[in-house]
Scaffold this motif. Sequence first.
Motif, PDB file in Angstrom:
ATOM      1  N   LEU A  62       0.819  -1.213   0.000  1.00  0.00           N
ATOM      2  CA  LEU A  62       0.000   0.000   0.000  1.00  0.00           C
ATOM      3  C   LEU A  62       0.851   1.262   0.000  1.00  0.00           C
ATOM      4  O   LEU A  62       0.431   2.292  -0.520  1.00  0.00           O
ATOM      5  CB  LEU A  62      -0.920   0.014   1.228  1.00  0.00           C
ATOM      6  CG  LEU A  62      -1.844  -1.187   1.422  1.00  0.00           C
ATOM      7  CD1 LEU A  62      -2.705  -0.993   2.660  1.00  0.00           C
ATOM      8  CD2 LEU A  62      -2.707  -1.377   0.185  1.00  0.00           C
TER       9      LEU A  62
ATOM     10  N   LEU B 269       1.793   6.768  -1.377  1.00  0.00           N
ATOM     11  CA  LEU B 269       0.932   5.623  -1.659  1.00  0.00           C
ATOM     12  C   LEU B 269       1.329   4.975  -2.977  1.00  0.00           C
ATOM     13  O   LEU B 269       1.668   5.664  -3.939  1.00  0.00           O
ATOM     14  CB  LEU B 269      -0.531   6.070  -1.741  1.00  0.00           C
ATOM     15  CG  LEU B 269      -1.167   6.548  -0.444  1.00  0.00           C
ATOM     16  CD1 LEU B 269      -2.594   7.018  -0.691  1.00  0.00           C
ATOM     17  CD2 LEU B 269      -1.152   5.444   0.611  1.00  0.00           C
TER      18      LEU B 269
ATOM     19  N   GLY C 146      -2.428   1.510  -3.015  1.00  0.00           N
ATOM     20  CA  GLY C 146      -2.806   2.359  -1.896  1.00  0.00           C
ATOM     21  C   GLY C 146      -3.743   3.474  -2.332  1.00  0.00           C
ATOM     22  O   GLY C 146      -4.726   3.778  -1.659  1.00  0.00           O
TER      23      GLY C 146
END
Lengths: 120, 120
Positions: free
Chosen positions: B75, B92, B96
């Motif tokens: 993530l 991210l 994510g």
Amino acid sequence: MIPTYLGGLAMVNVNMLPACPVETTLTLISDKWKVLIIRDLLDGTRRFSELRRSIGHISQKVLTSNLRQMENDGLVRREVYAEVPPRVEYSLTETGQSLKPVIDAMWNWGESYKAKLAAD
Amino acid sequence: MIPTYLGGLAMVNVNMLPACPVETTLTLISDKWKVLIIRDLLDGTRRFSELRRSIGHISQKVLTSNLRQMENDGLVRREVYAEVPPRVEYSLTETGQSLKPVIDAMWNWGESYKAKLAAD
DNA sequence: CAGTATCCCACGGGATACTG
DNA sequence: CAGTATCCCGTGGGATACTG
């Protein structure tokens, strides 16, 4: 037969909730089991024992505790029928049902996450 | 939970994830702080200390622990710059970022829940 | 059936000190 | 700055027994 409504009033004070809406949501449904309870109640009314079975390996104490909190938070409605043996039915309030988009989003993401893993 | 790490590479085994996609999602982001980490990283790359401040009262140990798990789960991306003093940036991954709909849904619900309470 | 009532414990998380 | 390393603790949750 007329069900007995116990509780059902939201006892939450808006002033005590976090400023961030995401955190507010977390304070209400971030417990280990609450999302699963909502997931199952989105399919309709369930009795206590039905919930226990559909959720998985949750203990009586914890299921009761979670349901009571959700009732106090205005997410769940509890209806007791004066029968023998006793029957207690749980359902989502309107507020509880309004969590459907959250659960749906989690469902979709979980699916695609697993699909991505499986593709490797 | 139950992510498996193969050959030191972060790798979650799809076979060990729950059958229900909702439970899968819970497995990955149900910890107390992960949703807040994602919320803040959705705004862009952040350094360790920036995250600490923006999240709230999270301890160093716990923030590190959560970030490591999220890195292992694919993530979060962690980039270390060889400088003095050290600089570490978190962002991210695509996976994510794909959690945005979940966070958005939580944001919206939290807002309307508070609005409903305030209306009473 | 749908709970209480107890006892018990793992562990997520907090606090503090130290370091490359 | 971005961490480790320790120590410590509250509590969500599990297991078991009992009851209206």
